[in-house]
Design a protein around this motif. Structure first.
Motif, PDB file in Angstrom:
ATOM      1  N   ASN A 383       0.867  -1.200  -0.031  1.00  0.00           N
ATOM      2  CA  ASN A 383       0.090  -0.040  -0.047  1.00  0.00           C
ATOM      3  C   ASN A 383       0.863   1.256  -0.141  1.00  0.00           C
ATOM      4  O   ASN A 383       0.515   2.121  -0.629  1.00  0.00           O
ATOM      5  CB  ASN A 383      -1.019  -0.157   1.146  1.00  0.00           C
ATOM      6  N   LEU A 386       2.102   1.918  -3.497  1.00  0.00           N
ATOM      7  CA  LEU A 386       1.310   2.292  -4.170  1.00  0.00           C
ATOM      8  C   LEU A 386       0.958   3.897  -3.977  1.00  0.00           C
ATOM      9  O   LEU A 386       0.784   4.677  -5.042  1.00  0.00           O
ATOM     10  CB  LEU A 386      -0.073   1.594  -4.174  1.00  0.00           C
ATOM     11  N   GLU A 387       1.000   4.370  -2.684  1.00  0.00           N
ATOM     12  CA  GLU A 387       0.762   5.230  -2.342  1.00  0.00           C
ATOM     13  C   GLU A 387       1.961   6.382  -2.606  1.00  0.00           C
ATOM     14  O   GLU A 387       1.724   7.452  -3.331  1.00  0.00           O
ATOM     15  CB  GLU A 387       0.743   5.474  -0.734  1.00  0.00           C
ATOM     16  N   GLU A 389       3.847   5.817  -5.179  1.00  0.00           N
ATOM     17  CA  GLU A 389       3.744   5.840  -6.729  1.00  0.00           C
ATOM     18  C   GLU A 389       2.763   6.932  -6.929  1.00  0.00           C
ATOM     19  O   GLU A 389       2.943   7.725  -8.044  1.00  0.00           O
ATOM     20  CB  GLU A 389       3.230   4.430  -7.286  1.00  0.00           C
ATOM     21  N   ARG A 390       1.484   6.952  -6.292  1.00  0.00           N
ATOM     22  CA  ARG A 390       0.582   7.639  -6.688  1.00  0.00           C
ATOM     23  C   ARG A 390       0.790   9.341  -6.284  1.00  0.00           C
ATOM     24  O   ARG A 390       0.623  10.316  -7.031  1.00  0.00           O
ATOM     25  CB  ARG A 390      -0.611   7.553  -5.763  1.00  0.00           C
ATOM     26  N   LEU A 391       1.631   9.377  -5.222  1.00  0.00           N
ATOM     27  CA  LEU A 391       2.304  10.723  -4.991  1.00  0.00           C
ATOM     28  C   LEU A 391       2.959  11.293  -5.970  1.00  0.00           C
ATOM     29  O   LEU A 391       3.223  12.415  -6.120  1.00  0.00           O
ATOM     30  CB  LEU A 391       2.769  10.546  -3.396  1.00  0.00           C
ATOM     31  N   LYS A 392       4.041  10.097  -6.303  1.00  0.00           N
ATOM     32  CA  LYS A 392       5.031  10.439  -7.332  1.00  0.00           C
ATOM     33  C   LYS A 392       4.385  11.040  -8.392  1.00  0.00           C
ATOM     34  O   LYS A 392       4.829  12.173  -9.183  1.00  0.00           O
ATOM     35  CB  LYS A 392       5.803   9.376  -7.679  1.00  0.00           C
ATOM     36  N   GLN A 393       3.285  10.272  -9.043  1.00  0.00           N
ATOM     37  CA  GLN A 393       2.799  10.750 -10.221  1.00  0.00           C
ATOM     38  C   GLN A 393       1.960  11.838  -9.986  1.00  0.00           C
ATOM     39  O   GLN A 393       2.095  12.853 -10.982  1.00  0.00           O
ATOM     40  CB  GLN A 393       1.530   9.530 -10.612  1.00  0.00           C
ATOM     41  N   GLN A 394       1.409  12.313  -8.739  1.00  0.00           N
ATOM     42  CA  GLN A 394       0.916  13.418  -8.457  1.00  0.00           C
ATOM     43  C   GLN A 394       1.921  14.557  -8.483  1.00  0.00           C
ATOM     44  O   GLN A 394       1.500  15.555  -9.125  1.00  0.00           O
ATOM     45  CB  GLN A 394       0.137  13.379  -7.303  1.00  0.00           C
ATOM     46  N   THR A 397       2.653  15.466 -11.933  1.00  0.00           N
ATOM     47  CA  THR A 397       1.792  16.341 -12.597  1.00  0.00           C
ATOM     48  C   THR A 397       1.894  17.442 -12.175  1.00  0.00           C
ATOM     49  O   THR A 397       1.636  18.440 -13.099  1.00  0.00           O
ATOM     50  CB  THR A 397       0.257  15.325 -12.250  1.00  0.00           C
TER      51      THR A 397
END
Length: 537
Positions: A383, A386-387, A389-394, A397
């Motif tokens: 998790n 994944l978090e 990765e999500r923060l990295k993508q965010q 962005t």
């Protein structure tokens, strides 16, 4: 049915206890009748009763038996043995917290010390007993102690104190309606008056004592009182009346087989006849008194021998019983120890087995817990990945948005810069009709360079990428202006100086001055790179 059985059981127990109590009462009555005539038989019976009472854990009866045994030994002159029995009884009564029995035993010990001429110890025992009797409101017991204390003062020739305590005793015996005790006190006071040669008062008190003994049908006690009446009459010169009283005492002693009183009464009659100058009769009764005295001594010798044999047998049996009890106790201890060891081994085995099972159970539970924790950690790591990765993508962005926004600002400002230059060139021309309109366009363009809305959007996008950056930079200086903050943000993005000047709407020379001023506000040393410093924050 169960209630009926229980009722029958209770009734049987009560009947059995009643039978035991009646048997004990009968035995004590037999003992009292044997004490005077057959002390050895009484001692044997008391010892048997003591053993039986000890076996059934009847401490009160055991203590009474020891007290009576002490009294018999005292009467027979075996004082050491008597004291041993008294002390043993005192210990039992104290353990049982039987106050009246304990006080009675203390009274007996006081009498023992009195006749052994240890008056201080005697008074201590009397005081202890009296304090207990006062607590239990035992009038009869208090009267007995008062009478004994009176004896102590009489022994010391302190007759006023002796009379005081005898009167206290008489008052308590009268309150308790105990005639025999009151008779004894009257007898004591008669003896004191006789010692003081107050024969009339002595005669009155002896006569009162005799009346009470007769009412109580106590012939043995009345013999000595009648003899005392004869003594008083003889001492007052009433020889005929004296002989009559003494002969009454002689006849009663003869009926009861009391050799000691026979010797006393014949001796007194011999004295009376001697005073009457009737020497034949005086000699006769003197010889008869001597004969009875010899019988008393002979009888005492036989009784002492028999009594000593009984004491020896009792001591021997007590030693044997003690040895057997010790042996039995040792065997019981060994048996109990063996059983205890077996039980402990069994318990230890059960404990070891239980602990082993518990250990295995705990190990299994621990393994399951570790496995669950491992799965939980793996899930958490997954998790977290994944978090991240999500923060990295965010973040990427937001970074792209910031870059795009910055490029748009740069492009917009470049366009505006171009337009402003063109318009400034047109203004320099001589066309007067367009000059005012062009100046208004230039003014609008200048205003667009510093539009706060664009900078607010830029600041929001910047903080999303570089969180808490502005708070960190403000720690270095409290003098930073909004223009300084914008310059620091653009330097943080590592933009070229020309782009920074375009975004801020200033020339490169003005940018150089702004950078210099910013270095001073941040207290940077000379030669230190401003861009590198800001990038490192």
């Amino acid at each position: 049915m169960i209630k009926q059985i229980y009722f029958i059981f209770v009734v049987a127990c009560l009947l059995l206890s009643s039978t035991v109590l009646n048997a004990q009462t009968d035995q004590m009555a037999v003992v009292r009748s044997l004490i005077q005539k057959h002390p050895d038989s009484a001692l044997i019976l008391l010892k048997k009763m003591h053993v039986q009472a000890t076996e059934r854990d009847d401490a009160a009866t055991a203590g009474l038996c020891l007290q009576q045994m002490g009294q018999i030994c005292y009467n027979q002159g075996h004082y050491a043995k008597a004291l041993e029995f008294y002390l043993h009884a005192d210990k039992i009564f104290a353990t049982q917290q039987n106050k009246d029995l304990s006080a009675a035993n203390m009274s007996e010990m006081g009498v023992f010390y009195y006749y052994n001429k240890q008056l201080d110890k005697s008074r201590i025992q009397y005081n202890k007993a009296l304090a207990i009797y006062k607590q239990t409101h035992n009038k009869k017991g208090q009267a007995e102690i008062f009478g004994n204390i009176g004896h102590l003062y009489e022994k010391q020739h302190r007759y006023d104190s002796a009379f005081y305590y005898q009167h206290l005793a008489l008052a308590n015996y009268t309150a308790a309606n105990y005639k025999q005790g009151a008779a004894k006190i009257y007898e004591n006071m008669g003896s004191i008056y006789e010692d003081l040669a107050q024969y009339d008062s002595a005669y009155v008190n002896f006569n009162r004592s005799l009346l009470l003994y007769n009412e109580d049908h106590n012939q043995i006690a009345s013999i000595e009182v009648i003899n005392n009446l004869g003594d008083v009459l003889r001492k007052t010169g009433k020889y005929e009346a004296s002989i009559i009283q003494t002969r009454k005492a002689y006849n009663l002693a003869n009926q009861t087989g009391n050799t000691y009183q026979l010797a006393a009464s014949t001796r007194d009659m011999g004295k009376a006849y001697e005073l009457m100058n009737r020497m034949d009769s005086a000699y006769y009764y003197a010889e008869l008194s001597r004969k009875y005295s010899l019988d008393v001594y002979s009888k005492d010798g036989v009784e002492q021998t028999a009594f000593l044999q009984v004491l020896y047998d009792i001591d021997k049996k007590s030693s044997e019983i003690t040895r057997l009890n010790n042996s039995r106790k040792i065997n019981n201890i060994i048996a109990i120890a063996g059983i205890s060891v077996v039980i402990l081994v069994i318990i230890l085995g059960i404990v070891i087995f239980s602990r082993q099972r518990l250990k295995i159970k705990d190990q299994k539970a621990l393994a399951r817990e570790k496995e669950a924790q491992h799965e939980l950690v793996q899930l958490e790591l997954k998790n977290r990945a994944l978090e991240d990765e999500r923060l990295k993508q965010q973040l990427e962005t937001k970074d792209r948005e910031l870059s795009t926004h910055t490029l748009n600002l740069i492009s917009n400002n470049q366009l505006l810069e171009h337009l402003r230059g063109t318009l400034q060139a047109m203004v320099k021309e001589d066309k007067r009709d367009q000059k005012k309109q062009m100046q208004q366009i230039i003014l609008q363009i200048n205003e667009s360079f510093n539009h706060e809305q664009h900078w607010k959007e830029f600041t929001t996008a910047f903080e999303q990428v570089h969180q808490s950056f502005f708070d960190s930079i403000k720690k270095y200086s409290s003098e930073l202006t909004s223009a300084d903050i914008r310059l620091i943000a653009l330097l943080r993005m590592n933009l070229p100086s020309t782009d920074i000047a375009t975004l801020l709407g200033i020339s490169t020379d003005s940018l150089r001055v702004s950078r210099y001023r910013l270095r001073k506000k941040l207290n940077m040393e000379q030669g230190e790179n401003l861009t590198a410093f800001i990038q490192a924050l």
